[in-house]
Every structure is written in structure tokens, then in C-alpha cells.
Write an enzyme that holds these catalytic residues in place. Structure first.
Site, PDB file in Angstrom:
ATOM      1  N   THR A 161      -1.548   5.850   8.741  1.00 40.39           N
ATOM      2  CA  THR A 161      -2.793   6.559   8.734  1.00 40.39           C
ATOM      3  C   THR A 161      -3.281   7.007  10.262  1.00 40.39           C
ATOM      4  O   THR A 161      -3.366   6.448  11.219  1.00 40.39           O
ATOM      5  CB  THR A 161      -4.045   5.841   8.186  1.00 40.39           C
ATOM      6  OG1 THR A 161      -3.396   5.234   7.017  1.00 40.39           O
ATOM      7  CG2 THR A 161      -5.216   6.607   7.845  1.00 40.39           C
ATOM      8  N   ARG A 189       0.698   6.259  -6.360  1.00 42.30           N
ATOM      9  CA  ARG A 189      -0.280   5.169  -5.516  1.00 42.30           C
ATOM     10  C   ARG A 189      -1.360   6.030  -4.534  1.00 42.30           C
ATOM     11  O   ARG A 189      -0.835   6.836  -4.024  1.00 42.30           O
ATOM     12  CB  ARG A 189       0.810   4.216  -4.807  1.00 42.30           C
ATOM     13  CG  ARG A 189      -0.252   3.044  -4.018  1.00 42.30           C
ATOM     14  CD  ARG A 189      -0.455   3.419  -2.564  1.00 42.30           C
ATOM     15  NE  ARG A 189      -1.208   2.251  -1.937  1.00 42.30           N
ATOM     16  CZ  ARG A 189      -1.687   2.610  -0.647  1.00 42.30           C
ATOM     17  NH1 ARG A 189      -1.482   3.641   0.038  1.00 42.30           N
ATOM     18  NH2 ARG A 189      -2.192   1.852  -0.173  1.00 42.30           N
ATOM     19  N   VAL A 190      -2.435   5.618  -4.457  1.00 42.24           N
ATOM     20  CA  VAL A 190      -3.526   6.122  -4.014  1.00 42.24           C
ATOM     21  C   VAL A 190      -4.236   4.981  -3.219  1.00 42.24           C
ATOM     22  O   VAL A 190      -4.490   4.061  -3.779  1.00 42.24           O
ATOM     23  CB  VAL A 190      -4.498   7.100  -4.855  1.00 42.24           C
ATOM     24  CG1 VAL A 190      -5.423   7.397  -3.608  1.00 42.24           C
ATOM     25  CG2 VAL A 190      -3.793   8.140  -5.140  1.00 42.24           C
ATOM     26  N   ASP A 192      -6.715   3.774   0.392  1.00 45.98           N
ATOM     27  CA  ASP A 192      -8.337   3.779   0.869  1.00 45.98           C
ATOM     28  C   ASP A 192      -8.774   5.084   1.245  1.00 45.98           C
ATOM     29  O   ASP A 192      -9.760   5.562   1.111  1.00 45.98           O
ATOM     30  CB  ASP A 192      -8.687   2.513   1.627  1.00 45.98           C
ATOM     31  CG  ASP A 192      -7.714   2.990   3.008  1.00 45.98           C
ATOM     32  OD1 ASP A 192      -6.568   2.761   2.936  1.00 45.98           O
ATOM     33  OD2 ASP A 192      -8.340   3.361   4.066  1.00 45.98           O
ATOM     34  N   GLY A 215      -4.457  -0.472   2.622  1.00 44.88           N
ATOM     35  CA  GLY A 215      -5.682   0.149   1.820  1.00 44.88           C
ATOM     36  C   GLY A 215      -6.161  -0.567   0.511  1.00 44.88           C
ATOM     37  O   GLY A 215      -7.353  -0.482   0.389  1.00 44.88           O
TER      38      GLY A 215
HETATM   39  N1  GLY Z   1      -4.647   3.145   4.659  1.00 45.97           N
HETATM   40  C1  GLY Z   1      -3.713   3.847   4.240  1.00 45.97           C
HETATM   41  C2  GLY Z   1      -3.382   3.568   2.919  1.00 45.97           C
HETATM   42  O1  GLY Z   1      -3.257   2.193   2.401  1.00 45.97           O
HETATM   43  O2  GLY Z   1      -2.720   4.123   2.311  1.00 45.97           O
END
Ligand code: GLY
Length: 291
Positions: A161, A189-190, A192, A215
Site C-alpha cells: 500500500t 478480497r477487499v 482496509d 488490512g
Molecule cells: N492494507 C492493505 C490491504 O490489506 O489490502
């Protein structure tokens, strides 16, 4: 008139020695780009978007080109942008085939009544707004194919990120975050990053924050909003960042990092990963960086 401020990150993870200089240089370039906008009277929103653009274009980072691949070998990206003056926000999740998810997030914020568009709907919206769409191949760098093979063999490195937080000369705050997510994630998958309050948050009355790291853990403590709440309660940017990373360590099993700007324009950052590439503008206008 308030002095502008800017801080950016290139992800909290175990940056290998061989990538350290490239990660620092990329963060500094992003900070210079955002700072030039702020110095010329531009908005915090424009500055964080432009800074994140630079990082999305740099294959060193897990965002835009260089994004991690999911288990199907595809790029699915998440991004958010938030305007601290109005609390308007826009985000995309699991979007494919665009080079700058942060700009699609901004279009969601400015041209739709919604906050978050996902997957095929997000890509269709981007196309409808004239955003250039690329082939899957154009966003994939060889390192990521090799890494996915490593993941499948259980020996991948964790990377993560990019983001930016800024205050402009009008005292307005903004934050933005963009990511290819975690490597070898399940398709769909998504994390944070596109979630308001987790991946980023900005409120002129409190502060602005952009998060990086695991996340699933970051969203448990709604990390960016939590940091802004501490700044609203009077903590400095640095104290808030440190307190929140301590909370992350105490309340979850995940690791991560955070950059923040408080309403007075002070910047701060903290992380509990081995490294987090970071660049910010010092009081004398020079670009500082650390990893
Ligand atoms: N922090 C980014 C993710 O976990 O997708």
C-alpha cells in the site's frame, strides 16, 4: 494563512535491502509532486491525489503498476480519497485494468452520489468517465509473477500500500490511499484501504490519516478514524500515530503503519513492521525521508 503540510508513505512491510533506495526515492518523488501543488496554492485534495499517482506509477510499490496478484494471477486494486473540509469521500474496491485507482475514487466522490464502487461496476464507471483502461498484462510486473509463485510455495514477502495526507494553505485537510492489496489474496478480497475510517480519514476539525499494513487487523480498530479522534482530542500528530500503532499491536495480531497530519499541520508517522518508506516536508520546506 496556514502553512501547508504533507506526508506520504510507500507501505509498511519488510522492504528488502535491495529495494530500500528505490522505495525512498519513489516516496521523495511523490512528496515533491504533492508539495509543488501545495506551494502553488493548490488544494490538499489535489496534492494527495497527485502524490499517490506517482506511487501508483512506480512499480516498486504495491499500487497501480506493481500491484500484488491475487491467487488467480490477477490485479484487483482498492483506493480511497477523502476531503477533510466537507467529509466527502470516494472509493473503489477490487477494480481492475485502471492505472490510477485513486483518481477513479475521486471521480466516485465528485461525480456520483455514492462513496464506494466495486469490481466490474467500478471499472464500467471509470470507462464511462473517460478513464483509460489497460490490459491486465500492462499492470503486472515480473516480480509479482515470481512472488505469486513464491506464495504458492509459501515463501512470499509481505508488501503493502501507498498513501498521502496533507493540509493546504487554506487549512483544509485530505488523505488518500491506494493498494494492490495483499499478495496471493483470494479473488474478491477487499482490505482496509477503500474503507472510510480504516484505509484513510480526513476531517479539518481533527486531522488526516492514511494507513498501511494487514488490512484485516487495521479495520478491526478503524485505524485512521481512531487516529483522527485522538488528534481531535488534542494529541499531536506524532503522539496519535504512536498511540494507534500501540493499539494495533495490543488489540490485533497484525502489523502496520500510519501517517497523519493534525489540524495544525504537524505530521507524524509510526509503524510496527520492519520498515515503512515515508517522506514528508519539513518546516524549512525540504523533503525528509525515512524507512
Ligand atoms: N492494507 C492493505 C490491504 O490489506 O489490502
Amino acid at each position: 494563512m496556514p502553512n501547508p503540510s504533507l506526508i506520504i508513505h510507500g507501505g509498511a512491510w519488510s522492504v528488502p535491502e535491495g529495494d530500500v533506495q528505490a522505495a525512498l526515492a519513489g516516496c521523495r518523488r511523490a512528496a515533491q509532486t504533492g508539495w509543488a501543488i501545495l506551494q502553488h496554492g493548490g488544494s490538499a485534495l489535489d496534492a494527495v491525489e497527485a502524490a499517490v499517482h506517482v506511487l501508483e506509477d512506480d512499480p516498486v510499490f504495491d499500487a497501480g503498476i506493481g500491484s500484488h496478484l491475487n491467487l488467480d494471477g490477477e490485479v484487483e486494486m482498492d483506493a480511497i480519497i477523502m476531503d477533510g473540509a466537507t467529509l466527502r469521500n470516494g472509493a473503489v474496491a477490487a477494480i481492475q485494468r485502471v492505472r490510477h485507482p485513486v483518481s477513479v475514487a475521486r471521480l466516485v466522490m465528485e461525480r456520483t452520489p455514492h462513496s464506494l464502487l466495486v469490481g466490474a461496476g467500478a471499472e464500467a464507471f471509470a470507462r464511462s468517465q473517460g478513464v483509460a483502461v489497460f490490459s491486465e498484462e500492462e499492470l503486472i510486473v515480473p516480480r509479482e509473477r515470481d512472488t505469486l509463485r513464491g506464495i504458492r510455495a509459501q515463501k512470499g514477502l509481505a508488501q503493502d500500500t501507498v498513501g498521502a495526507a496533507a493540509r493546504d494553505a487554506n487549512g483544509h485537510l485530505a488523505a488518500a490511499t491506494s493498494t494492490g492489496g495483499t499478495m496471493g489474496k483470494l479473488p474478491g478480497r477487499v482490505g482496509d484501504s477503500p474503507l472510510i475510517g480504516s484505509g484513510a480519514y480526513a476531517d479539518d476539525l481533527a486531522g488526516a490519516a492514511s494507513a498501511t499494513g494487514d488490512g484485516e487487523s487495521l479495520m478491526k480498530i478503524v485505524i485512521s478514524k481512531a487516529a483522527c479522534d485522538l488528534m481531535a482530542a488534542g494529541q499531536t500528530a506524532q503522539a496519535a500515530a504512536e498511540a494507534i500503532i500501540q493499539r494495533l499491536a495490543q488489540r490485533t495480531t497484525g502489523a502496520g503503519g500510519l501517517i497523519v497530519v493534525d489540524a495544525r499541520g504537524r505530521v507524524g508517522h509510526a509503524f510496527n513492521t520492519p520498515r515503512m518508506a515515508c517522506a514528508w516536508v519539513a518546516a524549512d520546506g525540504s523533503i525528509e525521508s525515512s524507512i
